[in-house]
Write a protein that holds these residues in place. Structure first.
Motif, short mmCIF file in Angstrom:
data_model
loop_
_atom_site.label_atom_id
_atom_site.label_comp_id
_atom_site.label_asym_id
_atom_site.label_seq_id
_atom_site.Cartn_x
_atom_site.Cartn_y
_atom_site.Cartn_z
N UNK A 26 34.21 44.04 39.17
CA UNK A 26 35.30 43.55 40.00
C UNK A 26 34.98 43.76 41.48
N UNK A 27 35.14 42.71 42.27
CA UNK A 27 34.89 42.80 43.70
C UNK A 27 36.06 42.16 44.44
N UNK A 28 36.70 42.92 45.31
CA UNK A 28 37.78 42.35 46.12
C UNK A 28 37.39 42.25 47.60
N UNK A 29 36.30 42.94 47.98
CA UNK A 29 35.80 42.84 49.35
C UNK A 29 34.28 42.71 49.32
N UNK A 52 38.45 39.16 43.29
CA UNK A 52 39.90 39.31 43.40
C UNK A 52 40.34 39.04 44.84
N UNK A 53 41.12 37.98 45.04
CA UNK A 53 41.61 37.69 46.38
C UNK A 53 42.56 38.79 46.85
N UNK A 54 43.39 39.27 45.94
CA UNK A 54 44.30 40.38 46.22
C UNK A 54 44.03 41.48 45.21
N UNK A 60 45.14 47.16 36.76
CA UNK A 60 45.47 45.74 36.85
C UNK A 60 44.27 44.86 36.59
N UNK A 61 43.10 45.28 37.05
CA UNK A 61 41.86 44.53 36.80
C UNK A 61 41.53 44.49 35.31
N UNK A 161 51.59 44.86 41.65
CA UNK A 161 50.22 45.21 41.93
C UNK A 161 50.08 45.85 43.31
N UNK A 162 49.08 46.70 43.50
CA UNK A 162 48.06 47.13 42.53
C UNK A 162 48.62 48.12 41.51
#
Length: 220
Positions: A26-29, A52-54, A60-61, A161-162
Motif C-alpha cells: 500500500x502506498x499513499x505518498x 491510496x488517494x486518501x 482500512x487498507x 477512515x483512517x
C-alpha cells in the motif's frame, strides 16, 4: 535509506527469504518513486502495488483489499516503517497452535507510552491491549507484525477512515488474539535518534552475517 539501502528493499528481501510468495504493498505518498524503484529490479516475489488517494489506515487498507487474502487460511500484516531482521517461523507455528483471530508479534520497548502495550495470559492470549497508554501496564509492545485469519475482516469498522488496528480493531478482539515475542531484531526508526541507532545496529548485523557466510563457505 538504511546505510544506503532503501528500507523497502530490506523488507522485500526479508519476505523473499522467509518464503512469502506474494505481497500487496500500500502506498499513499510518493507512489511514483516506489513504482520506479520496483521496476528497477527483478523480484522473486509477486508484488501488487495499491495507490491510496486518501489514506485508509492500517486496518482500512486490509479491509479494502480483502480479495487479496480472503481465500487464504491465514495471512501476514507488516508495518513496513520498522527496521526488522527476523524469522517468522515461530510466530506462524504459534498461530497454527491456537484458533484465535490473530497472532501478534511482540517486543520489549524502553518507551511503553509510544507503543501498543499488551497484557498476556499464561497461554499467550492477549487479555488487555492499550494503544500508547499514559500509565502502561508493562513494556511488552506490539511489533506491527501479525498473522491473522480472514475472520479478522469482520472486526474492522467500515469507517470513518483512517481505521487503525490499535485504536479501532484490537479493543474489539481482546481475548480472541494471542501474542508471542518476535524471534529477531526490530527497531522503530520513527525519530532521528532511533534511525541513527537502527543504522548502527544494521551495519553490525550485516557485518556479522557476512562473517558467518564466509565461515560457512570456508568450512565447505
Amino acid at each position: 535509506p538504511i546505510n544506503g539501502v532503501p528500507l523497502l528493499q530490506i523488507w522485500l528481501d526479508l519476505l523473499e527469504r522467509e518464503g512469502i510468495e506474494a505481497v500487496l504493498l500500500n502506498v499513499s505518498r510518493h507512489a511514483d518513486m516506489v513504482e520506479d524503484f520496483l521496476r528497477g529490479r527483478n523480484w522473486n516475489i509477486e508484488i501488487c502495488l495499491v495507490r491510496e488517494a486518501n489514506p485508509l489506515g492500517h486496518a482500512g487498507t486490509v479491509l479494502a483489499n480483502r480479495d487479496f487474502i480472503q481465500e487464504e487460511d491465514s495471512f501476514f500484516v507488516f508495518y513496513a516503517d520498522n527496521l526488522v531482521d527476523a524469522s517468522f517461523d515461530e510466530l506462524l507455528a504459534f498461530h497454527r497452535g491456537h484458533s484465535g483471530v490473530l497472532s501478534m508479534a511482540l517486543f520489549r520497548t524502553a518507551v511503553p507510552r509510544s507503543s501498543g502495550i499488551v497484557d498476556l495470559a499464561p497461554d499467550g492470549r492477549i487479555r488487555h491491549f492499550e494503544e500508547k497508554p499514559l500509565n502502561p501496564r508493562g513494556n511488552l509492545a506490539n511489533a506491527g507484525i501479525y498473522v491473522a485469519r480472514p475472520r479478522l475482516l469482520d472486526a474492522i469498522p467500515l469507517g470513518p477512515f483512517p481505521v487503525d488496528f490499535g485504536r479501532d480493531v484490537f479493543p474489539r478482539i481482546v481475548g480472541r488474539m494471542y501474542g508471542q515475542v518476535l524471534d529477531g531484531y526490530l527497531q522503530d526508526i520513527g525519530t532521528p535518534a532511533a534511525l541513527l541507532q537502527g543504522c548502527y545496529d544494521w551495519e553490525a548485523r550485516m557485518r556479522s552475517r557476512d562473517s558467518f557466510d564466509v565461515a560457512i563457505r570456508e568450512a565447505k
